[in-house]
Enzyme design. Structure first.
Site, PDB file in Angstrom:
ATOM      1  N   ASP A  25      16.769 -18.486  12.632  1.00 49.16           N
ATOM      2  CA  ASP A  25      15.238 -18.817  12.031  1.00 49.16           C
ATOM      3  C   ASP A  25      15.264 -18.246  10.369  1.00 49.16           C
ATOM      4  O   ASP A  25      15.700 -17.364  10.026  1.00 49.16           O
ATOM      5  CB  ASP A  25      14.361 -17.784  12.877  1.00 49.16           C
ATOM      6  CG  ASP A  25      12.867 -18.308  12.840  1.00 49.16           C
ATOM      7  OD1 ASP A  25      12.725 -19.593  12.040  1.00 49.16           O
ATOM      8  OD2 ASP A  25      11.978 -17.705  13.125  1.00 49.16           O
ATOM      9  N   ARG A  29      11.527 -20.634   5.223  1.00 49.36           N
ATOM     10  CA  ARG A  29      10.830 -19.548   4.152  1.00 49.36           C
ATOM     11  C   ARG A  29      11.933 -19.393   2.984  1.00 49.36           C
ATOM     12  O   ARG A  29      11.550 -19.120   1.927  1.00 49.36           O
ATOM     13  CB  ARG A  29      10.832 -18.148   4.952  1.00 49.36           C
ATOM     14  CG  ARG A  29       9.300 -18.153   5.658  1.00 49.36           C
ATOM     15  CD  ARG A  29       9.378 -16.948   6.755  1.00 49.36           C
ATOM     16  NE  ARG A  29       9.984 -17.529   8.016  1.00 49.36           N
ATOM     17  CZ  ARG A  29      10.461 -16.852   8.871  1.00 49.36           C
ATOM     18  NH1 ARG A  29       9.746 -15.440   9.005  1.00 49.36           N
ATOM     19  NH2 ARG A  29      10.987 -17.329   9.986  1.00 49.36           N
ATOM     20  N   TRP A  30      13.328 -19.497   3.342  1.00 53.86           N
ATOM     21  CA  TRP A  30      14.316 -19.447   2.369  1.00 53.86           C
ATOM     22  C   TRP A  30      14.105 -20.314   1.367  1.00 53.86           C
ATOM     23  O   TRP A  30      14.305 -20.106   0.250  1.00 53.86           O
ATOM     24  CB  TRP A  30      15.477 -19.616   3.307  1.00 53.86           C
ATOM     25  CG  TRP A  30      16.767 -19.450   2.341  1.00 53.86           C
ATOM     26  CD1 TRP A  30      17.432 -18.400   2.161  1.00 53.86           C
ATOM     27  CD2 TRP A  30      17.407 -20.559   1.645  1.00 53.86           C
ATOM     28  NE1 TRP A  30      18.705 -18.494   0.953  1.00 53.86           N
ATOM     29  CE2 TRP A  30      18.525 -19.863   0.779  1.00 53.86           C
ATOM     30  CE3 TRP A  30      17.149 -21.934   1.098  1.00 53.86           C
ATOM     31  CZ2 TRP A  30      19.539 -20.848   0.112  1.00 53.86           C
ATOM     32  CZ3 TRP A  30      18.205 -22.792   0.323  1.00 53.86           C
ATOM     33  CH2 TRP A  30      19.194 -21.888  -0.198  1.00 53.86           C
ATOM     34  N   ASN A  73      10.461 -27.805  18.848  1.00 49.78           N
ATOM     35  CA  ASN A  73      10.308 -28.285  17.606  1.00 49.78           C
ATOM     36  C   ASN A  73       9.904 -29.539  17.308  1.00 49.78           C
ATOM     37  O   ASN A  73       9.749 -29.933  16.237  1.00 49.78           O
ATOM     38  CB  ASN A  73      11.693 -28.051  17.125  1.00 49.78           C
ATOM     39  CG  ASN A  73      12.030 -26.421  16.755  1.00 49.78           C
ATOM     40  OD1 ASN A  73      13.094 -26.080  16.916  1.00 49.78           O
ATOM     41  ND2 ASN A  73      11.137 -25.666  16.115  1.00 49.78           N
ATOM     42  N   TRP A  74       9.700 -30.437  18.485  1.00 51.47           N
ATOM     43  CA  TRP A  74       9.095 -31.808  18.401  1.00 51.47           C
ATOM     44  C   TRP A  74       7.710 -31.614  17.493  1.00 51.47           C
ATOM     45  O   TRP A  74       7.117 -32.780  17.183  1.00 51.47           O
ATOM     46  CB  TRP A  74       9.052 -32.401  19.536  1.00 51.47           C
ATOM     47  CG  TRP A  74      10.271 -32.566  20.405  1.00 51.47           C
ATOM     48  CD1 TRP A  74      10.946 -32.037  21.446  1.00 51.47           C
ATOM     49  CD2 TRP A  74      11.371 -33.694  19.877  1.00 51.47           C
ATOM     50  NE1 TRP A  74      12.147 -32.565  21.469  1.00 51.47           N
ATOM     51  CE2 TRP A  74      12.457 -33.556  20.931  1.00 51.47           C
ATOM     52  CE3 TRP A  74      11.380 -34.783  18.686  1.00 51.47           C
ATOM     53  CZ2 TRP A  74      13.711 -34.344  20.913  1.00 51.47           C
ATOM     54  CZ3 TRP A  74      12.616 -35.403  18.514  1.00 51.47           C
ATOM     55  CH2 TRP A  74      13.745 -35.086  19.511  1.00 51.47           C
ATOM     56  N   ARG A  76       7.022 -30.580  15.118  1.00 51.15           N
ATOM     57  CA  ARG A  76       7.103 -30.476  13.500  1.00 51.15           C
ATOM     58  C   ARG A  76       7.061 -31.766  12.760  1.00 51.15           C
ATOM     59  O   ARG A  76       7.125 -32.769  13.622  1.00 51.15           O
ATOM     60  CB  ARG A  76       8.523 -30.050  13.231  1.00 51.15           C
ATOM     61  CG  ARG A  76       8.626 -28.441  13.497  1.00 51.15           C
ATOM     62  CD  ARG A  76       9.758 -27.846  12.713  1.00 51.15           C
ATOM     63  NE  ARG A  76       9.898 -26.471  13.129  1.00 51.15           N
ATOM     64  CZ  ARG A  76      10.468 -25.523  12.717  1.00 51.15           C
ATOM     65  NH1 ARG A  76      11.001 -25.731  11.575  1.00 51.15           N
ATOM     66  NH2 ARG A  76      10.381 -24.386  13.120  1.00 51.15           N
TER      67      ARG A  76
HETATM   68  C1  IPE Z   1      13.127 -21.081  17.111  1.00 51.47           C
HETATM   69  O1  IPE Z   1      12.460 -20.973  15.889  1.00 51.47           O
HETATM   70  C2  IPE Z   1      13.898 -22.434  17.549  1.00 51.47           C
HETATM   71  C3  IPE Z   1      15.046 -22.361  16.547  1.00 51.47           C
HETATM   72  C4  IPE Z   1      15.625 -21.575  15.675  1.00 51.47           C
HETATM   73  C5  IPE Z   1      15.695 -23.682  16.645  1.00 51.47           C
HETATM   74  P1  IPE Z   1      10.978 -21.541  15.769  1.00 51.47           P
HETATM   75  O2  IPE Z   1      10.805 -21.291  14.124  1.00 51.47           O
HETATM   76  O3  IPE Z   1      10.827 -22.850  16.023  1.00 51.47           O
HETATM   77  O4  IPE Z   1      10.006 -20.402  16.455  1.00 51.47           O
HETATM   78  P2  IPE Z   1       8.515 -19.933  16.423  1.00 51.47           P
HETATM   79  O5  IPE Z   1       7.876 -21.434  16.317  1.00 51.47           O
HETATM   80  O6  IPE Z   1       8.427 -19.345  15.059  1.00 51.47           O
HETATM   81  O7  IPE Z   1       8.326 -19.395  17.591  1.00 51.47           O
HETATM   82  C1  IPE Z   2      14.923 -22.245  11.675  1.00 49.03           C
HETATM   83  O1  IPE Z   2      13.978 -22.239  10.797  1.00 49.03           O
HETATM   84  C2  IPE Z   2      15.426 -23.629  11.999  1.00 49.03           C
HETATM   85  C3  IPE Z   2      14.762 -24.528  13.019  1.00 49.03           C
HETATM   86  C4  IPE Z   2      13.780 -24.194  13.745  1.00 49.03           C
HETATM   87  C5  IPE Z   2      15.296 -25.713  13.327  1.00 49.03           C
HETATM   88  P1  IPE Z   2      12.554 -22.526  10.325  1.00 49.03           P
HETATM   89  O2  IPE Z   2      12.498 -24.059  10.219  1.00 49.03           O
HETATM   90  O3  IPE Z   2      11.994 -22.439  11.973  1.00 49.03           O
HETATM   91  O4  IPE Z   2      12.087 -21.570   9.224  1.00 49.03           O
HETATM   92  P2  IPE Z   2      11.098 -21.043   8.916  1.00 49.03           P
HETATM   93  O5  IPE Z   2      10.813 -20.028  10.282  1.00 49.03           O
HETATM   94  O6  IPE Z   2       9.864 -21.860   8.902  1.00 49.03           O
HETATM   95  O7  IPE Z   2      11.069 -20.066   7.891  1.00 49.03           O
HETATM   96 MG    MG Z   3      11.087 -20.432  12.311  1.00 49.00          MG
END
Ligand code: IPE
Ligand code: IPE
Ligand code: MG
Length: 245
Positions: A25, A29-30, A73-74, A76
């Site tokens: 995760d 943010r990075w 994640n769908w 997004r």
């Molecule tokens: C969890 O991270 C899923 C993956 C790392 C693939 P998310 O960023 O989707 O989780 P939430 O929404 O902050 O709980």
């Molecule tokens: C994790 O990074 C990757 C996936 C969930 C695919 P994020 O995309 O969730 O990054 P943050 O949480 O928005 O920083």
């Molecule tokens: Mg995340």
């Protein structure tokens, strides 16, 4: 807990975790910190995947499970989902030869049949090509959700009971575990989440029952071999009790 697991708890703890799972995760943010698009964070995240999978192999970890795309994640934006799928394609294309060479057994948990047909075919081919391997397991969680996994397990067991092939009393922890997508993997020892969030986000809920949890502030694209080594060292300091003394 199975009898075998109960007996195992009486053994002195090995300091190396057999099975490590990572909630990767913090890519977004990075990127934000660098005023870059989120996709750039995901791209840098793939580099971290390379570093960490190699480090896990050299540490001698038997199984590494990476949460790459959750069933939630769908939600997004479409372009971000597209970027993630594109990176998955690139990663398989660029790293499959190394996996084959290094005797890595690739596994996928989650229902990736919902992905684009060409990606499904690419993943199926990668699974087939690493199937004869006997070395460390790299399990990638794709469209994975622990609640879905448990629903599927419950339905399969219910079906068997309805067909008269199984008694209700035969449904126990072992029977459920045998239906989970991780059934071939060693028990989960260590679950790591990067980026400072402290939740499981529907990852390996059943398997995490007695896993050691480690939450680190590092954002996933900054995570590397040294961080994994530090996590393994921290794991070695933990005293696991499984409810005993
Ligand atoms: C969890 O991270 C899923 C993956 C790392 C693939 P998310 O960023 O989707 O989780 P939430 O929404 O902050 O709980
Ligand atoms: C994790 O990074 C990757 C996936 C969930 C695919 P994020 O995309 O969730 O990054 P943050 O949480 O928005 O920083
Ligand atoms: Mg995340």
């Amino acid at each position: 807990m199975s009898e075998a697991q109960l007996l195992a708890t009486g053994q002195p703890e090995l300091s190396l975790p057999r099975h490590v799972a990572i909630i990767m995760d913090g890519n977004g943010r990075w990127a934000k910190q660098r005023h870059l698009p989120r996709a750039a964070g995901h791209r840098a995240g793939v580099e971290a995947v390379r570093r960490v999978t190699r480090a896990a192999r050299s540490l001698g970890i038997e199984a590494l499970t990476l949460y790459a795309f959750s069933s939630e994640n769908w939600r997004r934006p479409e372009d971000e989902i597209g970027a993630l799928m594109g990176l998955l394609r690139l990663f398989i294309r660029s790293d499959l030869a190394e996996m084959v060479r290094d005797d890595v057994r690739l596994r996928i948990i989650g229902d990736y049949s919902r992905f684009a047909p060409d990606l499904v075919a690419l993943l199926d081919d990668a699974l087939a090509r690493t199937a004869p391997n006997t070395g460390p397991i790299l399990a990638i969680a794709l469209n994975y959700g622990a609640q879905d996994e448990l629903v599927t397990a419950a339905r399969r067991l219910a079906q068997r009971v309805r067909d008269g092939a199984m008694a209700v009393e035969a449904i126990d922890a072992e029977a459920i575990e045998a239906e989970l997508e991780t059934r071939e993997l060693p028990p989960l020892d260590l679950m790591i989440r990067t980026s400072g969030e402290q939740r499981l986000s529907n990852f390996l809920l059943w398997q995490a029952a007695y896993a050691e949890l480690l939450f680190v502030d590092t954002l996933w694209p900054d995570y590397g071999a040294d961080d994994l080594a530090a996590a393994v060292a921290a794991f070695g300091q933990r005293q696991r009790r499984y409810g005993g003394l």
